[in-house]
Design a protein around this motif. Structure first.
Motif, PDB file in Angstrom:
ATOM      1  N   GLY A  81       0.679  -1.199   0.150  1.00  0.00           N
ATOM      2  CA  GLY A  81       0.152  -0.223  -0.007  1.00  0.00           C
ATOM      3  C   GLY A  81       0.965   1.177  -0.117  1.00  0.00           C
ATOM      4  N   GLY A  82       2.109   1.149  -0.360  1.00  0.00           N
ATOM      5  CA  GLY A  82       3.049   2.499  -0.462  1.00  0.00           C
ATOM      6  C   GLY A  82       4.253   2.006  -1.375  1.00  0.00           C
ATOM      7  N   GLU A  83       5.006   2.942  -2.052  1.00  0.00           N
ATOM      8  CA  GLU A  83       6.078   2.769  -2.739  1.00  0.00           C
ATOM      9  C   GLU A  83       7.005   2.190  -1.869  1.00  0.00           C
ATOM     10  OE1 GLU A  83       5.938   3.098  -6.002  1.00  0.00           O
ATOM     11  OE2 GLU A  83       3.839   3.461  -5.717  1.00  0.00           O
ATOM     12  N   LEU A  84       7.868   1.299  -2.731  1.00  0.00           N
ATOM     13  CA  LEU A  84       9.105   0.775  -2.459  1.00  0.00           C
ATOM     14  C   LEU A  84      10.210   1.811  -2.363  1.00  0.00           C
ATOM     15  CD1 LEU A  84       9.214  -2.966  -4.006  1.00  0.00           C
ATOM     16  CD2 LEU A  84       8.833  -2.120  -1.528  1.00  0.00           C
ATOM     17  N   GLY A  85      11.269   2.043  -1.531  1.00  0.00           N
ATOM     18  CA  GLY A  85      12.357   2.958  -1.480  1.00  0.00           C
ATOM     19  C   GLY A  85      13.102   2.340  -2.770  1.00  0.00           C
ATOM     20  N   GLY A  86      14.052   3.297  -3.181  1.00  0.00           N
ATOM     21  CA  GLY A  86      14.836   2.900  -4.230  1.00  0.00           C
ATOM     22  C   GLY A  86      16.121   2.216  -3.696  1.00  0.00           C
ATOM     23  N   ARG A  87      16.533   2.281  -2.683  1.00  0.00           N
ATOM     24  CA  ARG A  87      17.607   1.639  -1.866  1.00  0.00           C
ATOM     25  C   ARG A  87      17.081   0.407  -0.997  1.00  0.00           C
ATOM     26  NH1 ARG A  87      22.281   4.308   1.413  1.00  0.00           N
ATOM     27  NH2 ARG A  87      23.388   2.567   2.246  1.00  0.00           N
ATOM     28  N   ALA A  88      16.172   0.622  -0.253  1.00  0.00           N
ATOM     29  CA  ALA A  88      15.561  -0.315   0.787  1.00  0.00           C
ATOM     30  C   ALA A  88      14.070   0.489   1.421  1.00  0.00           C
ATOM     31  CB  ALA A  88      16.419  -0.470   2.036  1.00  0.00           C
ATOM     32  N   THR A  89      13.231  -0.654   2.020  1.00  0.00           N
ATOM     33  CA  THR A  89      11.990  -0.189   2.501  1.00  0.00           C
ATOM     34  C   THR A  89      11.836  -0.789   3.941  1.00  0.00           C
ATOM     35  OG1 THR A  89      11.146  -0.253   0.334  1.00  0.00           O
ATOM     36  CG2 THR A  89       9.507  -0.258   2.227  1.00  0.00           C
ATOM     37  N   LEU A  90      11.805   0.054   4.784  1.00  0.00           N
ATOM     38  CA  LEU A  90      11.178  -0.408   6.270  1.00  0.00           C
ATOM     39  C   LEU A  90       9.801  -0.458   6.379  1.00  0.00           C
ATOM     40  CD1 LEU A  90      13.653   2.074   8.020  1.00  0.00           C
ATOM     41  CD2 LEU A  90      14.033  -0.310   7.400  1.00  0.00           C
ATOM     42  N   VAL A  91       9.538  -1.875   6.697  1.00  0.00           N
ATOM     43  CA  VAL A  91       7.733  -1.888   6.646  1.00  0.00           C
ATOM     44  C   VAL A  91       7.523  -2.371   8.266  1.00  0.00           C
ATOM     45  CG1 VAL A  91       5.845  -3.373   5.954  1.00  0.00           C
ATOM     46  CG2 VAL A  91       8.133  -3.147   4.560  1.00  0.00           C
ATOM     47  N   GLN A  92       6.675  -1.444   8.607  1.00  0.00           N
ATOM     48  CA  GLN A  92       6.473  -1.718  10.121  1.00  0.00           C
ATOM     49  C   GLN A  92       5.159  -2.177  10.298  1.00  0.00           C
ATOM     50  OE1 GLN A  92       6.597   1.884  12.363  1.00  0.00           O
ATOM     51  NE2 GLN A  92       5.472   1.066  14.203  1.00  0.00           N
ATOM     52  N   PHE A  93       4.831  -3.133  11.145  1.00  0.00           N
ATOM     53  CA  PHE A  93       3.358  -3.527  11.294  1.00  0.00           C
ATOM     54  C   PHE A  93       3.083  -3.371  12.642  1.00  0.00           C
ATOM     55  CE2 PHE A  93       4.481  -6.467   7.830  1.00  0.00           C
ATOM     56  CZ  PHE A  93       3.188  -6.745   7.047  1.00  0.00           C
ATOM     57  N   SER A  94       2.028  -2.451  13.056  1.00  0.00           N
ATOM     58  CA  SER A  94       1.775  -1.909  14.118  1.00  0.00           C
ATOM     59  C   SER A  94       0.256  -1.943  14.448  1.00  0.00           C
ATOM     60  CB  SER A  94       2.143  -0.291  14.321  1.00  0.00           C
ATOM     61  OG  SER A  94       1.585   0.194  13.211  1.00  0.00           O
ATOM     62  N   SER A  95      -0.320  -1.692  15.779  1.00  0.00           N
ATOM     63  CA  SER A  95      -1.572  -1.606  15.806  1.00  0.00           C
ATOM     64  C   SER A  95      -1.808  -0.266  16.795  1.00  0.00           C
ATOM     65  CB  SER A  95      -1.997  -2.872  16.786  1.00  0.00           C
ATOM     66  OG  SER A  95      -1.237  -3.153  17.886  1.00  0.00           O
ATOM     67  N   ALA A  96      -3.235   0.085  16.947  1.00  0.00           N
ATOM     68  CA  ALA A  96      -3.463   1.318  17.464  1.00  0.00           C
ATOM     69  C   ALA A  96      -3.081   1.434  19.093  1.00  0.00           C
ATOM     70  CB  ALA A  96      -4.913   1.606  17.265  1.00  0.00           C
TER      71      ALA A  96
ATOM     72  N   PRO B 208      19.429   8.346   2.154  1.00  0.00           N
ATOM     73  CA  PRO B 208      18.741   8.497   1.104  1.00  0.00           C
ATOM     74  C   PRO B 208      18.353   7.204   0.317  1.00  0.00           C
ATOM     75  CG  PRO B 208      20.882   9.425   1.112  1.00  0.00           C
ATOM     76  CD  PRO B 208      20.704   8.729   2.243  1.00  0.00           C
ATOM     77  N   GLY B 209      17.141   7.298  -0.198  1.00  0.00           N
ATOM     78  CA  GLY B 209      16.505   6.047  -0.979  1.00  0.00           C
ATOM     79  C   GLY B 209      15.914   5.135  -0.064  1.00  0.00           C
ATOM     80  N   VAL B 210      15.612   5.215   1.185  1.00  0.00           N
ATOM     81  CA  VAL B 210      15.027   4.225   2.037  1.00  0.00           C
ATOM     82  C   VAL B 210      13.519   4.763   2.268  1.00  0.00           C
ATOM     83  CG1 VAL B 210      15.058   3.439   4.302  1.00  0.00           C
ATOM     84  CG2 VAL B 210      17.162   3.633   3.259  1.00  0.00           C
ATOM     85  N   ALA B 211      12.617   4.119   2.344  1.00  0.00           N
ATOM     86  CA  ALA B 211      11.290   4.423   2.616  1.00  0.00           C
ATOM     87  C   ALA B 211      10.765   3.853   3.742  1.00  0.00           C
ATOM     88  CB  ALA B 211      10.346   4.077   1.412  1.00  0.00           C
ATOM     89  N   HIS B 212       9.916   4.346   4.561  1.00  0.00           N
ATOM     90  CA  HIS B 212       9.236   3.815   5.638  1.00  0.00           C
ATOM     91  C   HIS B 212       7.874   3.620   5.445  1.00  0.00           C
ATOM     92  CE1 HIS B 212       7.541   4.513   9.892  1.00  0.00           C
ATOM     93  NE2 HIS B 212       7.513   3.120   9.794  1.00  0.00           N
ATOM     94  N   VAL B 213       7.142   2.305   5.501  1.00  0.00           N
ATOM     95  CA  VAL B 213       5.840   2.202   5.175  1.00  0.00           C
ATOM     96  C   VAL B 213       5.238   1.466   6.591  1.00  0.00           C
ATOM     97  CG1 VAL B 213       4.193   0.609   3.964  1.00  0.00           C
ATOM     98  CG2 VAL B 213       6.053   1.734   2.920  1.00  0.00           C
ATOM     99  N   GLU B 214       4.159   2.097   7.095  1.00  0.00           N
ATOM    100  CA  GLU B 214       3.497   1.409   8.209  1.00  0.00           C
ATOM    101  C   GLU B 214       2.236   0.643   8.055  1.00  0.00           C
ATOM    102  OE1 GLU B 214       2.434   2.774  12.782  1.00  0.00           O
ATOM    103  OE2 GLU B 214       3.067   4.291  11.402  1.00  0.00           O
ATOM    104  N   ILE B 215       2.045  -0.469   8.361  1.00  0.00           N
ATOM    105  CA  ILE B 215       0.653  -1.354   8.050  1.00  0.00           C
ATOM    106  C   ILE B 215       0.129  -1.453   9.145  1.00  0.00           C
ATOM    107  CG2 ILE B 215      -0.039  -3.346   7.192  1.00  0.00           C
ATOM    108  CD1 ILE B 215       2.307  -3.345   5.223  1.00  0.00           C
ATOM    109  N   ASP B 216      -1.260  -0.953   9.535  1.00  0.00           N
ATOM    110  CA  ASP B 216      -1.904  -1.563  10.471  1.00  0.00           C
ATOM    111  C   ASP B 216      -2.431  -3.174  10.637  1.00  0.00           C
ATOM    112  OD1 ASP B 216      -3.999  -1.896  12.432  1.00  0.00           O
ATOM    113  OD2 ASP B 216      -4.992  -0.143  12.226  1.00  0.00           O
ATOM    114  N   ALA B 217      -1.757  -3.595  11.472  1.00  0.00           N
ATOM    115  CA  ALA B 217      -2.053  -5.293  11.420  1.00  0.00           C
ATOM    116  C   ALA B 217      -3.475  -5.637  11.445  1.00  0.00           C
ATOM    117  CB  ALA B 217      -1.209  -5.819  12.706  1.00  0.00           C
TER     118      ALA B 217
END
Length: 138
Positions: A46-61, A81-90
């Motif tokens: 549900g978000g773009e991948l980073g050009g270098r790496a992506t940090l995907v966080q699964f969290s809850s309210a 640079p090139g790192v994206a952070h995507v947070e996903i509501d578990a």
């Protein structure tokens, strides 16, 4: 009376050892065998991948460590640079949570530029550990 005290002392010692081991493992970024070869696409995240790496966080309210993890990962993404952070509501993505074997929040996945899972942390990771894991994602 003496056997009751002995049992109580043994239970207390076992609980203490478990607590220390659990605390030492929480937040450590490591490789997990079940993640071998697993790729995540931008559509799945549900978000773009980073050009270098992506940090995907699964969290809850209701998760207090998730807020601190969000801050740490946001700082790392802004700093590297090139790192994206995507947070996903578990709770909203139970299908993905089950598929990836997410058992608690926060869980952080480190993806390389192609979306391959290279590292995983369960619990609140330290900034230095996340930066070190990014070195392996490149």
């Amino acid at each position: 009376m003496t056997s009751g005290l002995t049992v109580c002392a043994a239970v207390l010692a076992a609980a203490s050892v478990y607590g220390v081991l659990h605390r030492r493992r929480s937040g450590r970024v490591r490789v997990r065998g079940r993640d071998d070869g697993r790729r995540l696409s931008a559509a799945e995240l549900g978000g773009e991948l980073g050009g270098r790496a992506t940090l995907v966080q699964f969290s809850s309210a209701f998760c207090a460590p998730c807020r601190a993890t969000r801050r740490v990962l946001g700082e790392v993404a802004a700093m590297v640079p090139g790192v994206a952070h995507v947070e996903i509501d578990a709770e909203d993505r139970l299908d993905l949570v089950r598929e990836l074997g997410i058992l608690k929040t926060p869980t952080v996945l480190v993806l390389d530029a192609g979306g391959l899972v290279v590292r995983r942390a369960t619990g609140q990771p330290r900034k230095a550990d996340v930066i070190a894991a990014l070195g392996e994602a490149v």
